[in-house]
Design a protein around this motif. Structure first.
Motif, short mmCIF file in Angstrom:
data_model
loop_
_atom_site.label_atom_id
_atom_site.label_comp_id
_atom_site.label_asym_id
_atom_site.label_seq_id
_atom_site.Cartn_x
_atom_site.Cartn_y
_atom_site.Cartn_z
N LEU A 1 0.81 -1.22 0.00
CA LEU A 1 0.00 0.00 0.00
C LEU A 1 0.84 1.28 0.00
O LEU A 1 0.30 2.37 -0.01
CB LEU A 1 -0.94 0.01 1.22
N SER A 2 2.16 1.13 0.04
CA SER A 2 3.09 2.26 0.07
C SER A 2 2.82 3.20 1.24
O SER A 2 2.76 4.43 1.08
CB SER A 2 3.04 3.04 -1.25
N ILE A 3 2.64 2.62 2.42
CA ILE A 3 2.46 3.39 3.65
C ILE A 3 3.38 2.82 4.71
O ILE A 3 4.00 1.78 4.51
CB ILE A 3 0.99 3.36 4.13
N VAL B 1 -0.17 0.76 9.25
CA VAL B 1 -0.80 -0.54 9.03
C VAL B 1 -1.14 -1.18 10.37
O VAL B 1 -2.27 -1.65 10.58
CB VAL B 1 0.10 -1.48 8.19
N LEU C 1 -6.27 -6.08 2.74
CA LEU C 1 -5.68 -4.94 2.02
C LEU C 1 -6.72 -3.86 1.75
O LEU C 1 -6.47 -2.68 2.00
CB LEU C 1 -5.06 -5.39 0.69
N ALA C 2 -7.89 -4.25 1.27
CA ALA C 2 -8.93 -3.27 0.94
C ALA C 2 -9.44 -2.58 2.20
O ALA C 2 -9.67 -1.37 2.20
CB ALA C 2 -10.08 -3.96 0.22
N LYS D 1 -6.72 -0.16 3.38
CA LYS D 1 -6.61 0.97 2.43
C LYS D 1 -7.76 1.95 2.65
O LYS D 1 -7.55 3.16 2.63
CB LYS D 1 -6.62 0.44 1.00
N ALA D 2 -8.95 1.44 2.89
CA ALA D 2 -10.11 2.31 3.12
C ALA D 2 -9.98 3.07 4.42
O ALA D 2 -10.41 4.22 4.52
CB ALA D 2 -11.38 1.47 3.13
N ILE E 1 -7.11 4.04 5.85
CA ILE E 1 -6.01 5.01 5.75
C ILE E 1 -6.47 6.26 5.01
O ILE E 1 -6.12 7.36 5.39
CB ILE E 1 -4.80 4.38 5.01
N LYS E 2 -7.29 6.13 3.99
CA LYS E 2 -7.71 7.30 3.20
C LYS E 2 -8.80 8.09 3.83
O LYS E 2 -9.44 7.83 4.73
CB LYS E 2 -8.14 6.85 1.81
#
Length: 59
Positions: A18-20, A25, A51-52, A55-56, A58-59
């Motif tokens: 996820l490039s974070i 995480v 992952l999904a 990702k949700a 983090i944004k």
């Protein structure tokens, strides 16, 4: 010889995907209450499904 665990990810691998940062995480995993799919030694392994979710968060 491949095992079922070959498609599992550590928190570090999730962070790279996820490039974070690892810390973000781990915080997301704690906040979401995600349980590891498996453990190998001291490493928690998670399925690719998380992952999904992460990702949700983090944004």
């Amino acid at each position: 010889m491949k095992t079922e665990q070959s498609d599992l990810l550590t928190a570090g691998n999730i962070a790279k995907a996820l490039s974070i940062s690892d810390a973000k995480v781990k915080k997301a995993i704690t906040e979401l209450g995600i349980k590891p799919t498996a453990k190998k030694g001291i490493c928690n392994l998670y399925s690719k499904d998380v992952l999904a979710k992460i990702k949700a968060t983090i944004k």
